[in-house]
Scaffold this motif. Structure first.
Motif, PDB file in Angstrom:
ATOM      1  N   GLY A  13     -29.045 -12.037 -50.018  1.00 43.31           N
ATOM      2  CA  GLY A  13     -28.914 -13.484 -49.912  1.00 43.31           C
ATOM      3  C   GLY A  13     -27.717 -14.067 -50.638  1.00 43.31           C
ATOM      4  O   GLY A  13     -27.716 -15.252 -50.970  1.00 43.31           O
ATOM      5  N   TYR A  14     -26.700 -13.245 -50.894  1.00 42.76           N
ATOM      6  CA  TYR A  14     -25.475 -13.708 -51.539  1.00 42.76           C
ATOM      7  C   TYR A  14     -24.293 -13.451 -50.604  1.00 42.76           C
ATOM      8  O   TYR A  14     -23.551 -12.483 -50.780  1.00 42.76           O
ATOM      9  N   PRO A  15     -24.082 -14.310 -49.611  1.00 40.41           N
ATOM     10  CA  PRO A  15     -23.061 -14.048 -48.602  1.00 40.41           C
ATOM     11  C   PRO A  15     -21.628 -14.370 -49.018  1.00 40.41           C
ATOM     12  O   PRO A  15     -20.688 -14.019 -48.326  1.00 40.41           O
ATOM     13  N   ILE A  16     -21.443 -15.017 -50.173  1.00 35.44           N
ATOM     14  CA  ILE A  16     -20.112 -15.468 -50.577  1.00 35.44           C
ATOM     15  C   ILE A  16     -19.626 -14.652 -51.770  1.00 35.44           C
ATOM     16  O   ILE A  16     -20.279 -14.603 -52.815  1.00 35.44           O
ATOM     17  N   ASP A  17     -18.454 -14.021 -51.591  1.00 35.47           N
ATOM     18  CA  ASP A  17     -17.787 -13.304 -52.684  1.00 35.47           C
ATOM     19  C   ASP A  17     -16.533 -14.075 -53.048  1.00 35.47           C
ATOM     20  O   ASP A  17     -15.807 -14.555 -52.167  1.00 35.47           O
ATOM     21  N   ALA A  18     -16.252 -14.171 -54.335  1.00 35.54           N
ATOM     22  CA  ALA A  18     -15.054 -14.887 -54.785  1.00 35.54           C
ATOM     23  C   ALA A  18     -14.405 -14.145 -55.943  1.00 35.54           C
ATOM     24  O   ALA A  18     -15.090 -13.570 -56.794  1.00 35.54           O
ATOM     25  N   ILE A  19     -13.088 -14.159 -55.922  1.00 39.95           N
ATOM     26  CA  ILE A  19     -12.287 -13.664 -57.042  1.00 39.95           C
ATOM     27  C   ILE A  19     -11.792 -14.899 -57.787  1.00 39.95           C
ATOM     28  O   ILE A  19     -11.237 -15.813 -57.184  1.00 39.95           O
ATOM     29  N   VAL A  20     -12.006 -14.913 -59.081  1.00 42.53           N
ATOM     30  CA  VAL A  20     -11.615 -16.070 -59.893  1.00 42.53           C
ATOM     31  C   VAL A  20     -10.624 -15.605 -60.960  1.00 42.53           C
ATOM     32  O   VAL A  20     -10.890 -14.647 -61.685  1.00 42.53           O
ATOM     33  N   GLU A  21      -9.482 -16.290 -61.007  1.00 39.85           N
ATOM     34  CA  GLU A  21      -8.514 -16.089 -62.077  1.00 39.85           C
ATOM     35  C   GLU A  21      -8.786 -17.168 -63.117  1.00 39.85           C
ATOM     36  O   GLU A  21      -8.933 -18.338 -62.767  1.00 39.85           O
ATOM     37  N   ALA A  22      -8.870 -16.759 -64.365  1.00 42.85           N
ATOM     38  CA  ALA A  22      -9.150 -17.714 -65.437  1.00 42.85           C
ATOM     39  C   ALA A  22      -8.057 -17.641 -66.499  1.00 42.85           C
ATOM     40  O   ALA A  22      -7.738 -16.556 -66.987  1.00 42.85           O
ATOM     41  N   THR A  23      -7.506 -18.804 -66.833  1.00 42.99           N
ATOM     42  CA  THR A  23      -6.513 -18.921 -67.896  1.00 42.99           C
ATOM     43  C   THR A  23      -7.156 -19.715 -69.024  1.00 42.99           C
ATOM     44  O   THR A  23      -7.518 -20.884 -68.849  1.00 42.99           O
ATOM     45  N   ILE A  24      -7.310 -19.067 -70.153  1.00 40.82           N
ATOM     46  CA  ILE A  24      -8.070 -19.632 -71.265  1.00 40.82           C
ATOM     47  C   ILE A  24      -7.391 -20.873 -71.849  1.00 40.82           C
ATOM     48  O   ILE A  24      -6.177 -20.925 -71.996  1.00 40.82           O
ATOM     49  N   ASP A  57     -17.238 -25.228 -62.300  1.00 45.90           N
ATOM     50  CA  ASP A  57     -17.371 -26.382 -63.192  1.00 45.90           C
ATOM     51  C   ASP A  57     -17.815 -25.954 -64.595  1.00 45.90           C
ATOM     52  O   ASP A  57     -17.354 -26.485 -65.600  1.00 45.90           O
ATOM     53  N   ALA A  58     -18.716 -24.977 -64.660  1.00 44.74           N
ATOM     54  CA  ALA A  58     -19.218 -24.505 -65.956  1.00 44.74           C
ATOM     55  C   ALA A  58     -18.142 -23.766 -66.749  1.00 44.74           C
ATOM     56  O   ALA A  58     -18.226 -23.675 -67.984  1.00 44.74           O
ATOM     57  N   LEU A  59     -17.124 -23.249 -66.070  1.00 46.16           N
ATOM     58  CA  LEU A  59     -16.031 -22.553 -66.761  1.00 46.16           C
ATOM     59  C   LEU A  59     -14.969 -23.510 -67.311  1.00 46.16           C
ATOM     60  O   LEU A  59     -14.171 -23.123 -68.167  1.00 46.16           O
ATOM     61  N   GLN A  60     -14.948 -24.733 -66.822  1.00 47.61           N
ATOM     62  CA  GLN A  60     -13.872 -25.669 -67.161  1.00 47.61           C
ATOM     63  C   GLN A  60     -13.685 -25.940 -68.651  1.00 47.61           C
ATOM     64  O   GLN A  60     -12.552 -26.136 -69.086  1.00 47.61           O
ATOM     65  N   PRO A  61     -14.714 -25.958 -69.477  1.00 38.86           N
ATOM     66  CA  PRO A  61     -14.452 -26.154 -70.910  1.00 38.86           C
ATOM     67  C   PRO A  61     -13.661 -25.001 -71.545  1.00 38.86           C
ATOM     68  O   PRO A  61     -13.041 -25.173 -72.586  1.00 38.86           O
ATOM     69  N   TYR A  62     -13.690 -23.837 -70.913  1.00 35.72           N
ATOM     70  CA  TYR A  62     -13.091 -22.641 -71.496  1.00 35.72           C
ATOM     71  C   TYR A  62     -11.769 -22.241 -70.850  1.00 35.72           C
ATOM     72  O   TYR A  62     -10.930 -21.624 -71.498  1.00 35.72           O
ATOM     73  N   ALA A  63     -11.612 -22.539 -69.537  1.00 36.35           N
ATOM     74  CA  ALA A  63     -10.460 -21.997 -68.829  1.00 36.35           C
ATOM     75  C   ALA A  63     -10.079 -22.842 -67.616  1.00 36.35           C
ATOM     76  O   ALA A  63     -10.921 -23.508 -67.020  1.00 36.35           O
ATOM     77  N   HIS A  64      -8.803 -22.771 -67.275  1.00 35.00           N
ATOM     78  CA  HIS A  64      -8.328 -23.264 -65.983  1.00 35.00           C
ATOM     79  C   HIS A  64      -8.619 -22.138 -64.995  1.00 35.00           C
ATOM     80  O   HIS A  64      -8.465 -20.953 -65.335  1.00 35.00           O
ATOM     81  N   THR A  65      -9.026 -22.473 -63.789  1.00 34.72           N
ATOM     82  CA  THR A  65      -9.394 -21.429 -62.840  1.00 34.72           C
ATOM     83  C   THR A  65      -8.639 -21.576 -61.524  1.00 34.72           C
ATOM     84  O   THR A  65      -8.188 -22.658 -61.155  1.00 34.72           O
ATOM     85  N   LYS A  66      -8.547 -20.461 -60.842  1.00 30.63           N
ATOM     86  CA  LYS A  66      -8.024 -20.403 -59.480  1.00 30.63           C
ATOM     87  C   LYS A  66      -8.974 -19.484 -58.723  1.00 30.63           C
ATOM     88  O   LYS A  66      -9.190 -18.346 -59.133  1.00 30.63           O
ATOM     89  N   THR A  67      -9.566 -19.991 -57.649  1.00 31.72           N
ATOM     90  CA  THR A  67     -10.599 -19.258 -56.925  1.00 31.72           C
ATOM     91  C   THR A  67     -10.090 -18.825 -55.561  1.00 31.72           C
ATOM     92  O   THR A  67      -9.484 -19.604 -54.835  1.00 31.72           O
ATOM     93  N   ASN A  68     -10.369 -17.557 -55.223  1.00 32.13           N
ATOM     94  CA  ASN A  68     -10.026 -16.994 -53.919  1.00 32.13           C
ATOM     95  C   ASN A  68     -11.300 -16.442 -53.299  1.00 32.13           C
ATOM     96  O   ASN A  68     -12.034 -15.690 -53.955  1.00 32.13           O
ATOM     97  N   PHE A  69     -11.564 -16.804 -52.051  1.00 32.21           N
ATOM     98  CA  PHE A  69     -12.755 -16.309 -51.363  1.00 32.21           C
ATOM     99  C   PHE A  69     -12.415 -15.046 -50.584  1.00 32.21           C
ATOM    100  O   PHE A  69     -11.348 -14.948 -49.969  1.00 32.21           O
ATOM    101  N   ILE A  70     -13.330 -14.101 -50.615  1.00 29.36           N
ATOM    102  CA  ILE A  70     -13.129 -12.818 -49.941  1.00 29.36           C
ATOM    103  C   ILE A  70     -13.728 -12.904 -48.545  1.00 29.36           C
ATOM    104  O   ILE A  70     -14.914 -13.189 -48.387  1.00 29.36           O
ATOM    105  N   PHE A  71     -12.902 -12.655 -47.539  1.00 26.22           N
ATOM    106  CA  PHE A  71     -13.371 -12.671 -46.155  1.00 26.22           C
ATOM    107  C   PHE A  71     -13.872 -11.300 -45.723  1.00 26.22           C
ATOM    108  O   PHE A  71     -14.863 -11.194 -45.010  1.00 26.22           O
ATOM    109  N   SER A  72     -13.154 -10.241 -46.093  1.00 32.26           N
ATOM    110  CA  SER A  72     -13.575  -8.887 -45.720  1.00 32.26           C
ATOM    111  C   SER A  72     -12.952  -7.883 -46.680  1.00 32.26           C
ATOM    112  O   SER A  72     -12.007  -8.199 -47.393  1.00 32.26           O
ATOM    113  N   ASP A  73     -13.479  -6.685 -46.661  1.00 28.89           N
ATOM    114  CA  ASP A  73     -12.985  -5.581 -47.470  1.00 28.89           C
ATOM    115  C   ASP A  73     -12.377  -4.565 -46.526  1.00 28.89           C
ATOM    116  O   ASP A  73     -13.108  -3.830 -45.856  1.00 28.89           O
TER     117      ASP A  73
END
Length: 139
Positions: free
Chosen positions: A60-71, A118-134
């Motif tokens: 039941g987890y159809p969405i995969d995401a890669i997140v880059e975080a800059t502290i 949103d929960a990461l925002q106090p700690y880091a700037h983020t950039k999110t990429n969604f994975i379509f396929s492997d």
């Protein structure tokens, strides 16, 4: 590392539950000889552990995401502590480059992704990429 050990590792990576007799057949050795080679690879810490590849979409987890975080504001420890509460994170690597961390998470919905970011925002700037396929998995 010899050629036979490389084949053994390749076969175990593909299916770590393969029988010793089948693995021996594939590398042209007896089952006890293969078992001994695997034991040596484990002792040398070449094989660190055996894992499970879980189909998250089937759970039941159809969405995969890669997140880059800059502290932000040197909050490395807070960021790492915050991530411990999440069970949906596959990996989090400290990296070099523009970002400080690279992590992969799986989610049930886009609002869940948004809440996570949103929960990461106090700690880091983020950039999110969604994975379509492997493409490596599809080969």
């Amino acid at each position: 590392m010899d050629f036979i050990n490389e084949i053994i590792l390749k076969e175990l990576k593909e299916d770590s539950r393969i029988s010793m007799s089948e693995l021996g057949r594939r590398v042209h050795l007896s089952a006890p000889a293969v078992r001994e080679r695997i034991r040596q690879l484990e002792e040398q810490n070449v094989i660190k552990r055996y894992t499970l590849d879980i189909n998250k979409k089937a759970l039941g987890y159809p969405i995969d995401a890669i997140v880059e975080a800059t502290i932000k504001n040197n909050r490395y420890a807070d960021f790492k502590e915050h991530l411990k509460v999440y069970t949906n994170i596959d990996f989090c690597y400290r990296i070099s480059g523009e970002s400080c961390f690279l992590l992969k998470g799986y989610f049930q919905s886009f609002p869940d992704v948004e809440q996570f970011i949103d929960a990461l925002q106090p700690y880091a700037h983020t950039k999110t990429n969604f994975i379509f396929s492997d493409i490596c998995e599809d080969v």
